[in-house]
Design a protein around this motif. Structure first.
Motif, PDB file in Angstrom:
ATOM      1  N   ARG A   1      -5.178   1.867  -1.479  1.00  0.00           N
ATOM      2  CA  ARG A   1      -3.875   2.435  -1.843  1.00  0.00           C
ATOM      3  C   ARG A   1      -4.010   3.907  -2.244  1.00  0.00           C
ATOM      4  N   GLN A   2      -4.980   4.203  -3.103  1.00  0.00           N
ATOM      5  CA  GLN A   2      -5.173   5.575  -3.553  1.00  0.00           C
ATOM      6  C   GLN A   2      -5.575   6.501  -2.400  1.00  0.00           C
ATOM      7  N   ALA A   3      -6.404   6.016  -1.490  1.00  0.00           N
ATOM      8  CA  ALA A   3      -6.838   6.838  -0.364  1.00  0.00           C
ATOM      9  C   ALA A   3      -5.675   7.167   0.561  1.00  0.00           C
ATOM     10  N   VAL A   4      -4.850   6.178   0.904  1.00  0.00           N
ATOM     11  CA  VAL A   4      -3.705   6.419   1.791  1.00  0.00           C
ATOM     12  C   VAL A   4      -2.713   7.365   1.132  1.00  0.00           C
ATOM     13  N   GLU A   5      -2.450   7.171  -0.154  1.00  0.00           N
ATOM     14  CA  GLU A   5      -1.496   8.044  -0.846  1.00  0.00           C
ATOM     15  C   GLU A   5      -2.007   9.471  -0.936  1.00  0.00           C
ATOM     16  N   GLN A   6      -3.307   9.660  -1.170  1.00  0.00           N
ATOM     17  CA  GLN A   6      -3.858  11.019  -1.271  1.00  0.00           C
ATOM     18  C   GLN A   6      -3.936  11.715   0.078  1.00  0.00           C
ATOM     19  N   ILE A   7      -4.385  11.017   1.098  1.00  0.00           N
ATOM     20  CA  ILE A   7      -4.590  11.654   2.404  1.00  0.00           C
ATOM     21  C   ILE A   7      -3.267  11.976   3.082  1.00  0.00           C
ATOM     22  N   PHE A   8      -2.323  11.015   3.089  1.00  0.00           N
ATOM     23  CA  PHE A   8      -1.096  11.179   3.860  1.00  0.00           C
ATOM     24  C   PHE A   8       0.116  11.562   3.027  1.00  0.00           C
ATOM     25  N   GLY A   9       0.022  11.527   1.702  1.00  0.00           N
ATOM     26  CA  GLY A   9       1.138  11.923   0.853  1.00  0.00           C
ATOM     27  C   GLY A   9       2.331  10.991   0.951  1.00  0.00           C
ATOM     28  N   VAL A  10       2.095   9.692   1.008  1.00  0.00           N
ATOM     29  CA  VAL A  10       3.157   8.694   1.101  1.00  0.00           C
ATOM     30  C   VAL A  10       3.070   7.753  -0.099  1.00  0.00           C
ATOM     31  N   THR A  11       4.085   6.908  -0.269  1.00  0.00           N
ATOM     32  CA  THR A  11       4.091   5.918  -1.343  1.00  0.00           C
ATOM     33  C   THR A  11       3.782   4.546  -0.748  1.00  0.00           C
ATOM     34  N   VAL A  12       2.732   3.914  -1.239  1.00  0.00           N
ATOM     35  CA  VAL A  12       2.309   2.602  -0.745  1.00  0.00           C
ATOM     36  C   VAL A  12       2.906   1.523  -1.649  1.00  0.00           C
TER      37      VAL A  12
ATOM     38  N   LYS B   1       2.471  -1.996  -0.816  1.00  0.00           N
ATOM     39  CA  LYS B   1       1.663  -3.204  -0.751  1.00  0.00           C
ATOM     40  C   LYS B   1       0.476  -2.989   0.183  1.00  0.00           C
ATOM     41  N   VAL B   2      -0.648  -3.622  -0.135  1.00  0.00           N
ATOM     42  CA  VAL B   2      -1.849  -3.566   0.704  1.00  0.00           C
ATOM     43  C   VAL B   2      -2.336  -4.987   0.937  1.00  0.00           C
ATOM     44  N   ASN B   3      -2.491  -5.364   2.200  1.00  0.00           N
ATOM     45  CA  ASN B   3      -3.082  -6.647   2.567  1.00  0.00           C
ATOM     46  C   ASN B   3      -4.405  -6.370   3.273  1.00  0.00           C
ATOM     47  N   THR B   4      -5.449  -7.109   2.912  1.00  0.00           N
ATOM     48  CA  THR B   4      -6.754  -6.907   3.536  1.00  0.00           C
ATOM     49  C   THR B   4      -7.251  -8.205   4.147  1.00  0.00           C
ATOM     50  N   MET B   5      -8.109  -8.070   5.148  1.00  0.00           N
ATOM     51  CA  MET B   5      -8.734  -9.233   5.756  1.00  0.00           C
ATOM     52  C   MET B   5     -10.099  -8.857   6.307  1.00  0.00           C
TER      53      MET B   5
ATOM     54  N   TRP C   1     -16.195  -6.454  10.041  1.00  0.00           N
ATOM     55  CA  TRP C   1     -15.483  -5.286   9.546  1.00  0.00           C
ATOM     56  C   TRP C   1     -14.267  -5.731   8.752  1.00  0.00           C
ATOM     57  N   LYS C   2     -13.633  -4.787   8.088  1.00  0.00           N
ATOM     58  CA  LYS C   2     -12.503  -5.090   7.217  1.00  0.00           C
ATOM     59  C   LYS C   2     -11.265  -4.344   7.700  1.00  0.00           C
ATOM     60  N   LYS C   3     -10.141  -5.038   7.718  1.00  0.00           N
ATOM     61  CA  LYS C   3      -8.869  -4.476   8.157  1.00  0.00           C
ATOM     62  C   LYS C   3      -7.916  -4.434   6.972  1.00  0.00           C
ATOM     63  N   ALA C   4      -7.149  -3.361   6.874  1.00  0.00           N
ATOM     64  CA  ALA C   4      -6.130  -3.247   5.824  1.00  0.00           C
ATOM     65  C   ALA C   4      -4.785  -2.952   6.471  1.00  0.00           C
ATOM     66  N   ILE C   5      -3.759  -3.698   6.070  1.00  0.00           N
ATOM     67  CA  ILE C   5      -2.396  -3.444   6.517  1.00  0.00           C
ATOM     68  C   ILE C   5      -1.630  -2.926   5.309  1.00  0.00           C
ATOM     69  N   VAL C   6      -1.111  -1.705   5.439  1.00  0.00           N
ATOM     70  CA  VAL C   6      -0.488  -0.990   4.330  1.00  0.00           C
ATOM     71  C   VAL C   6       1.014  -0.911   4.565  1.00  0.00           C
ATOM     72  N   THR C   7       1.797  -1.362   3.586  1.00  0.00           N
ATOM     73  CA  THR C   7       3.257  -1.279   3.654  1.00  0.00           C
ATOM     74  C   THR C   7       3.704  -0.029   2.897  1.00  0.00           C
ATOM     75  N   LEU C   8       4.499   0.803   3.570  1.00  0.00           N
ATOM     76  CA  LEU C   8       4.976   2.047   2.966  1.00  0.00           C
ATOM     77  C   LEU C   8       6.419   1.905   2.495  1.00  0.00           C
ATOM     78  N   LYS C   9       6.804   2.810   1.592  1.00  0.00           N
ATOM     79  CA  LYS C   9       8.178   2.861   1.094  1.00  0.00           C
ATOM     80  C   LYS C   9       9.124   3.218   2.247  1.00  0.00           C
ATOM     81  N   GLU C  10      10.332   2.711   2.173  1.00  0.00           N
ATOM     82  CA  GLU C  10      11.347   2.990   3.190  1.00  0.00           C
ATOM     83  C   GLU C  10      11.529   4.504   3.355  1.00  0.00           C
ATOM     84  N   GLY C  11      11.443   4.969   4.591  1.00  0.00           N
ATOM     85  CA  GLY C  11      11.609   6.393   4.874  1.00  0.00           C
ATOM     86  C   GLY C  11      10.306   7.151   4.993  1.00  0.00           C
TER      87      GLY C  11
END
Length: 94
Positions: free
Chosen positions: A41-52, A54-58, A77-87
């Motif tokens: 969550r912190q990596a996606v928010e810092q790199i792309f400047g978006v609001t996360v 929910k994070v699902n991993t598998m 390997w590990k996969k993450a599906i990240v849900t972003l805020k609307e917009g």
């Protein structure tokens, strides 16, 4: 915390990921196998400047591959599906 650029390995571009993005605003990444949801969550928010929201991993098990008689295995390997805020969007997929 780990370096944010070592947490995310690469984005995943598949048909299923494309449908998730269009319908639910979810994005998929291959991530380092030893990271947790908070670090993702912190990596996606810092790199792309978006609001996360929910994070699902598998964990994805590597396939068994054969070449003639010899048999090998691709790495797990590990996969993450990240849900972003609307917009919010990530410009890689735009």
């Amino acid at each position: 915390m780990k370096d944010v650029y070592s947490v995310l390995k690469r984005p995943l571009f598949t048909e299923k990921c494309d449908r998730l993005k269009a319908k639910y605003n979810k994005y998929a990444f291959e991530v380092a196998i030893n990271v947790n949801k908070i670090e993702i969550r912190q990596a996606v928010e810092q790199i792309f400047g978006v609001t996360v929201l929910k994070v699902n991993t598998m964990r994805v098990h590597g396939k068994v591959k054969r070449r003639g008689r010899s048999e090998g295995r691709r790495p797990d390997w590990k996969k993450a599906i990240v849900t972003l805020k609307e917009g919010d969007t990530i410009p890689i997929w735009s």
